[in-house]
Write an enzyme that holds these catalytic residues in place. Structure first.
Site, mmCIF file in Angstrom:
data_model
loop_
_atom_site.group_PDB
_atom_site.id
_atom_site.type_symbol
_atom_site.label_atom_id
_atom_site.label_comp_id
_atom_site.label_asym_id
_atom_site.label_seq_id
_atom_site.Cartn_x
_atom_site.Cartn_y
_atom_site.Cartn_z
ATOM 1 N N ARG A 86 13.169 -12.708 -11.557
ATOM 2 C CA ARG A 86 12.883 -11.417 -10.935
ATOM 3 C C ARG A 86 12.172 -11.607 -9.586
ATOM 4 O O ARG A 86 10.999 -11.262 -9.437
ATOM 5 C CB ARG A 86 11.986 -10.553 -11.827
ATOM 6 C CG ARG A 86 12.543 -10.122 -13.156
ATOM 7 C CD ARG A 86 11.645 -9.038 -13.777
ATOM 8 N NE ARG A 86 10.235 -9.334 -13.673
ATOM 9 C CZ ARG A 86 9.534 -10.040 -14.552
ATOM 10 N NH1 ARG A 86 10.127 -10.555 -15.624
ATOM 11 N NH2 ARG A 86 8.241 -10.243 -14.375
ATOM 12 N N ARG A 123 -2.702 -6.896 -17.797
ATOM 13 C CA ARG A 123 -2.420 -5.733 -16.967
ATOM 14 C C ARG A 123 -1.422 -4.895 -17.760
ATOM 15 O O ARG A 123 -1.688 -4.529 -18.904
ATOM 16 C CB ARG A 123 -1.879 -6.204 -15.599
ATOM 17 C CG ARG A 123 -2.109 -5.268 -14.461
ATOM 18 C CD ARG A 123 -1.644 -5.847 -13.141
ATOM 19 N NE ARG A 123 -0.219 -6.188 -13.139
ATOM 20 C CZ ARG A 123 0.459 -6.583 -12.065
ATOM 21 N NH1 ARG A 123 -0.177 -6.731 -10.919
ATOM 22 N NH2 ARG A 123 1.743 -6.859 -12.133
ATOM 23 N N LYS A 175 11.258 -2.322 -5.756
ATOM 24 C CA LYS A 175 10.227 -1.304 -5.945
ATOM 25 C C LYS A 175 9.573 -0.972 -4.608
ATOM 26 O O LYS A 175 9.755 -1.675 -3.608
ATOM 27 C CB LYS A 175 9.170 -1.818 -6.925
ATOM 28 C CG LYS A 175 8.408 -3.037 -6.426
ATOM 29 C CD LYS A 175 7.381 -3.504 -7.430
ATOM 30 C CE LYS A 175 6.602 -4.709 -6.883
ATOM 31 N NZ LYS A 175 5.542 -5.153 -7.801
ATOM 32 N N CYS A 190 -6.028 1.827 18.804
ATOM 33 C CA CYS A 190 -6.298 3.253 18.639
ATOM 34 C C CYS A 190 -5.321 3.853 17.625
ATOM 35 O O CYS A 190 -4.482 3.158 17.064
ATOM 36 C CB CYS A 190 -6.165 3.967 19.980
ATOM 37 S SG CYS A 190 -7.160 3.217 21.290
ATOM 38 N N MET A 191 -5.427 5.132 17.384
ATOM 39 C CA MET A 191 -4.539 5.772 16.422
ATOM 40 C C MET A 191 -3.078 5.650 16.829
ATOM 41 O O MET A 191 -2.187 5.462 15.988
ATOM 42 C CB MET A 191 -4.899 7.254 16.272
ATOM 43 C CG MET A 191 -4.052 7.983 15.244
ATOM 44 S SD MET A 191 -4.460 9.732 15.094
ATOM 45 C CE MET A 191 -6.084 9.637 14.346
ATOM 46 N N ASP A 192 -2.812 5.737 18.144
ATOM 47 C CA ASP A 192 -1.443 5.829 18.633
ATOM 48 C C ASP A 192 -1.015 4.686 19.553
ATOM 49 O O ASP A 192 0.146 4.652 19.968
ATOM 50 C CB ASP A 192 -1.257 7.123 19.436
ATOM 51 C CG ASP A 192 -1.881 8.308 18.757
ATOM 52 O OD1 ASP A 192 -1.481 8.604 17.620
ATOM 53 O OD2 ASP A 192 -2.789 8.928 19.354
ATOM 54 N N TYR A 205 -11.334 2.220 23.914
ATOM 55 C CA TYR A 205 -12.592 2.825 23.467
ATOM 56 C C TYR A 205 -13.732 1.820 23.389
ATOM 57 O O TYR A 205 -13.592 0.726 22.848
ATOM 58 C CB TYR A 205 -12.415 3.429 22.078
ATOM 59 C CG TYR A 205 -11.574 4.678 22.050
ATOM 60 C CD1 TYR A 205 -11.822 5.740 22.905
ATOM 61 C CD2 TYR A 205 -10.532 4.789 21.136
ATOM 62 C CE1 TYR A 205 -11.048 6.883 22.860
ATOM 63 C CE2 TYR A 205 -9.747 5.936 21.069
ATOM 64 C CZ TYR A 205 -10.016 6.983 21.946
ATOM 65 O OH TYR A 205 -9.240 8.120 21.894
ATOM 66 N N HIS A 214 4.934 -10.987 -17.161
ATOM 67 C CA HIS A 214 4.606 -11.271 -15.761
ATOM 68 C C HIS A 214 3.514 -12.335 -15.701
ATOM 69 O O HIS A 214 2.652 -12.403 -16.585
ATOM 70 C CB HIS A 214 4.154 -9.999 -15.059
ATOM 71 C CG HIS A 214 4.236 -10.063 -13.561
ATOM 72 N ND1 HIS A 214 5.248 -10.704 -12.881
ATOM 73 C CD2 HIS A 214 3.424 -9.537 -12.605
ATOM 74 C CE1 HIS A 214 5.061 -10.579 -11.579
ATOM 75 N NE2 HIS A 214 3.953 -9.886 -11.383
#
Length: 418
Positions: A264, A176, A78, A354-356, A307, A208
């Protein structure tokens, strides 16, 4: 004209479709293979990669088969194979002896069928208006968790003129997904009629576990008792399941009394221990998250990095820039707390993620790190940081960590899975 910036010519680049194979390995855009679409075109020379070792997948399935002690193995693929690639993982798992595959949704199951996978596939978490007709046509086993859902499957089977294969997911205490104890008797009566009418084929009963990562927890025994009761109730209605299954990864490895006909495993297929405090059980992590160093530079004592200058160099040092950030799945909350494997040793991140991009402190750079070298953020190799290290820093589980690479991270496969 003064001040005008001249137009730049486009730079030639090498490109490959996400599914292209190259020299025994393939590069795949994140999300490809999960039924979400054809995937993007991705640069071959990716800066950020998740490298998936298919030989490790095959090894882990063989380990799990040994623990299963004769029970069949359903490999759970999954969420696009826990972000490892559902199709590729499925093929490797089946090649190593897995008998069946498990996913959550009809769409995930259909993506496997579209890839040519013919093994039994169970999907168990669908909305009432899911495309059950397509699942029935593709021979996909549908997990049913309520009377309303069974009615929806009945309508699809009747309209299409073909019987649906269903399994009952019963709630044994997780509270659940799963048929409730109150609704179960009525559902069995309806199912008995549908089986008699040959509208459905009744294949299995499953459930489960709530405390599988605590092998001695008393709730496990109560869930087993409840599970056996639900099987007996079905038999009282003349409904004999072809198989029953309950064990996830943790129960596969530690509770043979919960194996029944089929186990499983999910996270263990990918080489991560579901109970780290008990060891690794001979499993091998299949995912390595890595990035190519972009820049190496000197930073003088007293200078700040990234930063807010949350880190000030305590001495003259060298830092390396790694072009991966929170847009790629490197959590900003890890700032200053994690290490990478680079130049033959570990180096700590300094300054904010940072983002990148993020920076690591190389000190005197005795390893001679240069642009183009590979920084391993987590993986399974000797000395590498592990997904579990990130999980502990973030107060989560390594399941979430391997699901986090995204954005510009490109998936690449190594090994054959044979």
């Amino acid at each position: 004209m003064p001040g005008r910036i001249p137009a730049r010519r486009p730079t030639p680049a090498r490109w490959a479709h996400h599914g292209a194979e190259q020299s025994g390995c393939a590069r795949v855009a994140p999300g490809a293979g999960n039924g979400a679409g054809p995937g993007r075109i991705e640069a071959v020379n990716a800066q950020v990669e998740t490298v998936i070792d298919l030989d490790a997948i095959a090894h882990n399935v063989r380990v799990l088969r040994e623990f299963a002690q004769g029970a069949g193995v359903m490999a759970v693929v999954k969420a696009d194979g826990y972000n490892h690639g559902a199709v590729e993982v499925a093929r490797a798992a089946l090649g190593a002896g897995a008998a069946e595959l498990g996913v959550t949704t009809v769409a995930e199951a259909l993506a496997l069928r579209a890839a040519g996978i013919t093994a039994p596939i169970l999907c168990w978490l669908n909305t009432i208006d899911a495309d059950y007709a397509a699942a029935i046509a593709a021979g996909i086993e549908i997990g049913v968790s309520s009377l309303a859902q069974l009615r929806a499957v009945e309508r699809a089977a009747t309209a299409g003129g073909h019987p649906a294969t269903i399994s009952l997911k019963v709630d044994t205490g997780l509270n659940r997904n799963g048929v409730s104890a109150a609704e179960y008797p009525q559902l069995l009566r309806v199912l008995r009629r549908l089986v008699d009418e040959q509208t459905v084929r009744f294949r299995a009963i499953f459930s489960h576990l709530a405390h599988a990562d605590e092998p001695e927890h008393p709730v496990l025994d109560r869930q087993r008792e409840r599970f056996v009761e639900t099987i007996a109730q079905a038999k009282e209605h003349g409904l004999e399941p072809e198989q029953v299954h309950l064990a996830n990864s943790a129960a596969t490895l530690t509770r043979p009394d919960l194996h029944f006909d089929l186990v499983r495993p999910g996270i263990a297929v990918y080489g991560l221990s579901p109970i780290p405090e008990l060891g690794e059980f001979g499993l091998r992590p299949a995912m390595t998250l890595q990035a190519e160093v972009t820049l190496v530079k000197k930073v003088a004592a007293g200078q700040g990095v990234s930063y807010g200058h949350r880190w000030i160099a305590p001495r003259d040092t060298t830092v390396a820039l790694v072009p991966a950030g929170y847009a790629d799945g490197v959590f900003r909350s890890l700032s200053g707390r994690f290490e990478v494997w680079l130049g033959g040793s570990r180096h700590r991140n300094v300054g904010r993620v940072c983002m990148d991009q993020f920076m690591v402190d190389l000190g005197d750079n005795v390893g001679g790190v240069r642009p183009g070298d590979t920084a391993v953020l987590f993986g399974g190799g000797a000395g590498h940081p592990r997904a579990l290290d990130w999980a502990r820093l973030l107060d989560t589980i390594d399941y979430e960590i391997v699901c986090s690479p995204r954005g510009r991270a490109v998936r690449r496969y190594v090994g054959t899975g044979r």
